[in-house]
Motif scaffolding. Structure first.
Motif, PDB file in Angstrom:
ATOM      1  N   ASP A  40     -35.349  67.153 -17.387  1.00  0.00           N
ATOM      2  CA  ASP A  40     -34.556  66.246 -16.496  1.00  0.00           C
ATOM      3  C   ASP A  40     -34.214  66.958 -15.199  1.00  0.00           C
ATOM      4  O   ASP A  40     -34.085  66.490 -13.944  1.00  0.00           O
ATOM      5  CB  ASP A  40     -32.870  65.874 -17.149  1.00  0.00           C
ATOM      6  N   GLY A  41     -33.833  68.560 -15.453  1.00  0.00           N
ATOM      7  CA  GLY A  41     -33.625  69.155 -14.153  1.00  0.00           C
ATOM      8  C   GLY A  41     -34.669  68.993 -13.057  1.00  0.00           C
ATOM      9  O   GLY A  41     -34.732  69.062 -11.681  1.00  0.00           O
ATOM     10  N   TYR A  42     -36.155  69.349 -13.813  1.00  0.00           N
ATOM     11  CA  TYR A  42     -37.073  69.133 -12.828  1.00  0.00           C
ATOM     12  C   TYR A  42     -37.191  67.783 -12.171  1.00  0.00           C
ATOM     13  O   TYR A  42     -37.838  67.717 -11.250  1.00  0.00           O
ATOM     14  CB  TYR A  42     -38.141  69.734 -13.715  1.00  0.00           C
ATOM     15  N   LYS A  43     -37.284  66.923 -13.026  1.00  0.00           N
ATOM     16  CA  LYS A  43     -37.260  65.502 -12.536  1.00  0.00           C
ATOM     17  C   LYS A  43     -36.336  65.168 -11.359  1.00  0.00           C
ATOM     18  O   LYS A  43     -36.647  64.526 -10.366  1.00  0.00           O
ATOM     19  CB  LYS A  43     -37.054  64.470 -13.458  1.00  0.00           C
ATOM     20  N   LYS A  44     -35.145  65.826 -11.263  1.00  0.00           N
ATOM     21  CA  LYS A  44     -34.113  65.645 -10.362  1.00  0.00           C
ATOM     22  C   LYS A  44     -34.776  66.330  -9.096  1.00  0.00           C
ATOM     23  O   LYS A  44     -34.350  65.869  -8.016  1.00  0.00           O
ATOM     24  CB  LYS A  44     -32.858  66.164 -10.718  1.00  0.00           C
ATOM     25  N   GLN A  45     -35.325  67.552  -9.202  1.00  0.00           N
ATOM     26  CA  GLN A  45     -36.079  68.337  -8.242  1.00  0.00           C
ATOM     27  C   GLN A  45     -37.242  67.374  -7.304  1.00  0.00           C
ATOM     28  O   GLN A  45     -37.162  67.144  -6.274  1.00  0.00           O
ATOM     29  CB  GLN A  45     -36.474  69.649  -8.430  1.00  0.00           C
ATOM     30  N   ILE A  46     -37.774  66.670  -8.274  1.00  0.00           N
ATOM     31  CA  ILE A  46     -39.067  65.759  -7.900  1.00  0.00           C
ATOM     32  C   ILE A  46     -38.450  64.513  -7.167  1.00  0.00           C
ATOM     33  O   ILE A  46     -39.059  64.501  -5.856  1.00  0.00           O
ATOM     34  CB  ILE A  46     -40.013  65.320  -8.933  1.00  0.00           C
ATOM     35  N   ASP A  47     -37.174  64.278  -7.512  1.00  0.00           N
ATOM     36  CA  ASP A  47     -36.845  63.012  -6.874  1.00  0.00           C
ATOM     37  C   ASP A  47     -36.076  63.414  -5.587  1.00  0.00           C
ATOM     38  O   ASP A  47     -36.288  62.678  -4.571  1.00  0.00           O
ATOM     39  CB  ASP A  47     -35.484  62.631  -7.716  1.00  0.00           C
ATOM     40  N   THR A  48     -35.425  64.626  -5.603  1.00  0.00           N
ATOM     41  CA  THR A  48     -35.023  65.119  -4.122  1.00  0.00           C
ATOM     42  C   THR A  48     -36.249  65.509  -3.371  1.00  0.00           C
ATOM     43  O   THR A  48     -35.992  64.905  -2.000  1.00  0.00           O
ATOM     44  CB  THR A  48     -34.249  66.441  -4.491  1.00  0.00           C
ATOM     45  N   LEU A  49     -37.393  65.762  -3.868  1.00  0.00           N
ATOM     46  CA  LEU A  49     -38.462  65.752  -2.775  1.00  0.00           C
ATOM     47  C   LEU A  49     -38.854  64.381  -2.331  1.00  0.00           C
ATOM     48  O   LEU A  49     -39.159  64.312  -1.068  1.00  0.00           O
ATOM     49  CB  LEU A  49     -39.683  66.665  -3.425  1.00  0.00           C
ATOM     50  N   ASN A  50     -39.159  63.508  -3.129  1.00  0.00           N
ATOM     51  CA  ASN A  50     -39.380  62.196  -2.736  1.00  0.00           C
ATOM     52  C   ASN A  50     -38.422  61.624  -1.529  1.00  0.00           C
ATOM     53  O   ASN A  50     -38.830  60.978  -0.783  1.00  0.00           O
ATOM     54  CB  ASN A  50     -39.253  61.264  -3.976  1.00  0.00           C
TER      55      ASN A  50
END
Length: 99
Positions: A40-50
Motif C-alpha cells: 500500500d505504501g508503494y501504491k501511494k508513491q505511485i499515486d503521488t507520481l501520477n
C-alpha cells in the motif's frame, strides 16, 4: 521473623503489580498485514507520481520506471518477500502503475 515476613509480603505485592502491568506492549502484526502495508505504501508513491506528472506523460513513464526499479531493489532485500512473491508483487505494482 517479622522482617522476613514483611520482605515476603512486599516481594509478593511487587510480583502481582508487575504481573498485572507488562513493562512493554509489543504490537505484533502478521506477515500478511506487513506485506499489505508495504505494498500500500508503494501504491501511494505511485499515486503521488501520477498526480505530480499528470500533464507530462513521458516524464511520468520515466519516473514510474525508476520507482519500480527502486521498489524491486528494496523488496529483494526484504525478509517478508521470497522470490516468487517479489515477482508477483512487482507485476501487481506494474499493472497498478500503468493502468
Amino acid at each position: 521473623m517479622e522482617t522476613t515476613a514483611l520482605i515476603l509480603i512486599l516481594a509478593l505485592a511487587a510480583f502481582i503489580i508487575f504481573k498485572k502491568m507488562p513493562l512493554t506492549k509489543i504490537d505484533k502484526k502478521s506477515k500478511a498485514i506487513k506485506k499489505s502495508e508495504i505494498i500500500d505504501g508503494y501504491k501511494k508513491q505511485i499515486d503521488t507520481l501520477n498526480l505530480r506528472f499528470k500533464d507530462d506523460l513521458e516524464t511520468l513513464k520515466i519516473e514510474k520506471t525508476k520507482l519500480l526499479k527502486t521498489i524491486n531493489a528494496e523488496l529483494s532485500q526484504n525478509i517478508f518477500f521470497d522470490a516468487d512473491e517479489l515477482k508477483q508483487t512487482i507485476q501487481e505494482l506494474t499493472s497498478y502503475s500503468f493502468r
